[in-house]
Design an enzyme around this catalytic site. Structure first.
Site, PDB file in Angstrom:
ATOM      1  N   TYR A 148      -4.175  -5.977  -8.435  1.00 40.16           N
ATOM      2  CA  TYR A 148      -4.957  -6.509  -7.340  1.00 40.16           C
ATOM      3  C   TYR A 148      -6.471  -6.350  -7.506  1.00 40.16           C
ATOM      4  O   TYR A 148      -7.187  -6.143  -6.539  1.00 40.16           O
ATOM      5  CB  TYR A 148      -4.524  -6.036  -5.939  1.00 40.16           C
ATOM      6  CG  TYR A 148      -3.737  -4.772  -5.779  1.00 40.16           C
ATOM      7  CD1 TYR A 148      -2.455  -4.828  -5.226  1.00 40.16           C
ATOM      8  CD2 TYR A 148      -4.268  -3.540  -6.113  1.00 40.16           C
ATOM      9  CE1 TYR A 148      -1.722  -3.673  -5.030  1.00 40.16           C
ATOM     10  CE2 TYR A 148      -3.528  -2.371  -5.914  1.00 40.16           C
ATOM     11  CZ  TYR A 148      -2.258  -2.457  -5.374  1.00 40.16           C
ATOM     12  OH  TYR A 148      -1.534  -1.324  -5.186  1.00 40.16           O
TER      13      TYR A 148
ATOM     14  N   GLY B 286      -2.166   5.722   4.211  1.00 39.45           N
ATOM     15  CA  GLY B 286      -3.182   4.687   4.169  1.00 39.45           C
ATOM     16  C   GLY B 286      -4.623   5.148   4.223  1.00 39.45           C
ATOM     17  O   GLY B 286      -5.538   4.328   4.202  1.00 39.45           O
TER      18      GLY B 286
ATOM     19  N   GLU C  69       1.708  10.590   6.538  1.00 44.55           N
ATOM     20  CA  GLU C  69       2.441  10.467   5.271  1.00 44.55           C
ATOM     21  C   GLU C  69       1.525   9.807   4.246  1.00 44.55           C
ATOM     22  O   GLU C  69       1.802   8.724   3.748  1.00 44.55           O
ATOM     23  CB  GLU C  69       3.774   9.727   5.457  1.00 44.55           C
ATOM     24  CG  GLU C  69       3.663   8.439   6.206  1.00 44.55           C
ATOM     25  CD  GLU C  69       5.009   7.759   6.493  1.00 44.55           C
ATOM     26  OE1 GLU C  69       5.993   8.471   6.763  1.00 44.55           O
ATOM     27  OE2 GLU C  69       5.038   6.529   6.462  1.00 44.55           O
TER      28      GLU C  69
ATOM     29  N   CYS D 181      -0.068  -8.708 -23.612  1.00 46.64           N
ATOM     30  CA  CYS D 181      -0.296 -10.148 -23.773  1.00 46.64           C
ATOM     31  C   CYS D 181      -0.369 -10.790 -22.395  1.00 46.64           C
ATOM     32  O   CYS D 181       0.455 -11.650 -22.035  1.00 46.64           O
ATOM     33  CB  CYS D 181       0.816 -10.767 -24.603  1.00 46.64           C
ATOM     34  SG  CYS D 181       0.971  -9.970 -26.194  1.00 46.64           S
TER      35      CYS D 181
HETATM   36  C1  LIG Z   1       2.914   3.633   0.635  1.00 43.78           C
HETATM   37  C2  LIG Z   1       3.279   4.284   1.896  1.00 43.78           C
HETATM   38  C3  LIG Z   1       2.645   5.468   2.285  1.00 43.78           C
HETATM   39  C4  LIG Z   1       1.518   6.070   1.520  1.00 43.78           C
HETATM   40  O1  LIG Z   1       0.416   5.231   1.469  1.00 43.78           O
HETATM   41  P1  LIG Z   1      -0.967   5.748   0.855  1.00 43.78           P
HETATM   42  O2  LIG Z   1      -1.822   4.535   0.895  1.00 43.78           O
HETATM   43  O3  LIG Z   1      -0.661   6.198  -0.525  1.00 43.78           O
HETATM   44  O4  LIG Z   1      -1.444   6.845   1.727  1.00 43.78           O
HETATM   45  C5  LIG Z   1       3.076   6.067   3.435  1.00 43.78           C
HETATM   46  N1  LIG Z   1       4.074   5.544   4.182  1.00 43.78           N
HETATM   47  C6  LIG Z   1       4.695   4.415   3.839  1.00 43.78           C
HETATM   48  C7  LIG Z   1       5.770   3.898   4.702  1.00 43.78           C
HETATM   49  C8  LIG Z   1       4.319   3.735   2.696  1.00 43.78           C
HETATM   50  O5  LIG Z   1       4.934   2.612   2.356  1.00 43.78           O
END
Ligand SMILES: *Cc1c(COP(=O)(O)O)cnc(C)c1O
Length: 421
Positions: free
Chosen positions: A314, A230, A272, A341
């Site tokens: 979005y 995130g 992650e 389209c």
């Molecule tokens: C999508 C997701 C990520 C990665 O999110 P980013 O915004 O690309 O960093 C990490 N963990 C989980 C569980 C996710 O669903």
């Protein structure tokens, strides 16, 4: 300010299009590696720090191999992503399997690979035990609900389908402990594309506090906390990238206070992230196919939402530059469109760009994560190739473009001949 510059200039891109017709995605290996090292450096104070690249952001084994060589693991959430990791040799606890609404065969594959399983729900403890058995190490995903403010893409945590509530977390780890699970991790993921570094420091505090409470109440020890992904990227040139060093340092201070200071066993910090790892280092290269003037000005590209759906899906901003016209005045206000389209197949709306001519190359920036991977085949459009700019300047194809045969591969035209209507 974040500079929006493609690593190849107009001449180099034109030469490349002789080998690979537009549209294509181009990734910059040097940028990806340098960025990976910045992320690791920010958490170098934590000996067990590890980033698990969120495979869904750019599920290409060549990119994953580069990231593996930088010491990254993989965050997988499906069977296919697990297979990709296996192909690259990222296995065992170098994988965290963070899924939701998970079928048995996916848990089974995660178990087979020895991945860290991150449970999305308290009922999945029994489900996992019944179908594939409980591993020695289990992680649970916390959803803080109203305890944590929301963010634009992921929404408010109470509205999010993911994770355990706080009471469920205490109950869940108790059940896991009583069933003989020995090793524990704690996970949360509450933001997406968040540019405020303080948000991640707050998240770390939430998890450090919880580790303290869970350990004290249940008599268990945690090996790691995973702060999720995130971390945002500055899609707009006027935005700033997250100061990773400041985030790392902010988290270190809390760690000293809430983990070391309280005599809790050392924890590994895990992330992650997907977007911030490859996002800024991927470019969608396309060509102007048509110019149209009706009630508005339109510039139509040979790429469409099948190649990059974030703007259509979005309203996401992606910066657009015209190679060779970097310094030209931005005096054409137009919608930059694809050919679906669907009226939302627009890469930009009312955007000021340089005056373009039919045949000009156009670069759409920050397409390196959740770009090609979100591609789809609506309107029988085909996904483009992925190319990699190596550190020595060579460009290699890391995924070919789809062909119409790929699109028709699931259909049986011979069967159609005997199909009476
Ligand atoms: C999508 C997701 C990520 C990665 O999110 P980013 O915004 O690309 O960093 C990490 N963990 C989980 C569980 C996710 O669903």
């Amino acid at each position: 300010m974040s500079e929006k510059k493609c690593p190849l200039n107009r001449e180099q891109l034109e030469a490349l299009t002789q080998r690979f017709p537009t549209p294509f995605h181009l990734y910059d290996e040097k940028g990806i590696r340098e960025n990976a090292r910045r992320l690791k450096a920010a958490f170098a104070w934590n000996p067990g720090f590890k980033e698990y690249f969120a495979v869904k952001a750019a599920p290409n084994p060549y990119l994953m191999k580069i990231l593996k060589s930088e010491g990254f693991g993989a965050d997988c959430s499906s069977y296919g992503e697990l297979l990709l990791s296996e192909q690259v040799g990222v296995v065992g606890e170098n994988i965290i399997f963070t899924s939701n609404d998970t079928p048995v065969y996916e848990f089974a594959k995660a178990r087979e690979l020895g991945a860290i399983i991150n449970l999305d729900d308290i009922t999945h403890i029994q489900y996992l035990e019944d179908h594939v058995g409980l591993p020695e190490l289990v992680c649970c995903r916390y959803n803080p609900g109203p305890l944590k403010g929301g963010n634009a893409i992921i929404g408010h945590p109470e509205e999010a389908k993911y994770g355990f509530t706080r009471p469920q977390l205490f109950e869940g780890y108790r059940i896991l402990r009583d069933k003989g699970v020995k090793r524990f991790g704690l996970h949360t993921m509450v933001a997406s594309n968040e540019l405020d570094g303080a948000y991640f420091i707050d998240t770390a505090k939430l998890l450090f506090d919880l580790v303290g409470e869970l350990s004290a109440e249940l008599g268990i020890e945690f090996e790691f906390v995973n702060l999720g992904g995130g971390i945002g990227i500055p899609y707009r040139p006027e935005q700033e990238a997250v100061d990773l060093d400041a985030v790392g340092e902010g988290i270190r201070k809390l760690y000293e206070e809430l983990i070391v200071g309280k005599g809790i066993k050392p924890l590994d910090i895990r992330l992650e992230c997907g977007r911030m790892v490859t996002g800024p280092f991927g470019y969608l290269v396309s060509r102007v196919l048509h110019k149209k003037h009706t009630y508005k000005q339109y510039v139509g590209l040979d790429a469409c939402m099948a190649n990059l759906m974030r703007p259509g899906m979005y309203g996401a901003y992606h910066h657009i530059t015209v190679p060779g016209k970097e310094n030209a005045p931005l005096d054409l206000v137009c919608d930059v469109t694809g050919s679906l389209c669907e009226n939302n197949d627009k890469f930009a709306i009312d955007r000021a760009i340089p005056q373009v001519e039919i045949g000009d190359l156009v670069v759409i920036h920050d397409a390196g994560a959740h770009g090609h991977s979100m591609g789809f085949n609506y309107n029988a459009k085909l996904r483009s190739a992925e190319l990699l700019l190596r550190e020595d300047g060579e460009v290699v194809q890391i995924r070919r473009a789809e062909t119409i045969e790929d699109y028709f591969a699931t259909l049986d035209f011979d069967g159609l001949k005997g199909f009476e209507v």
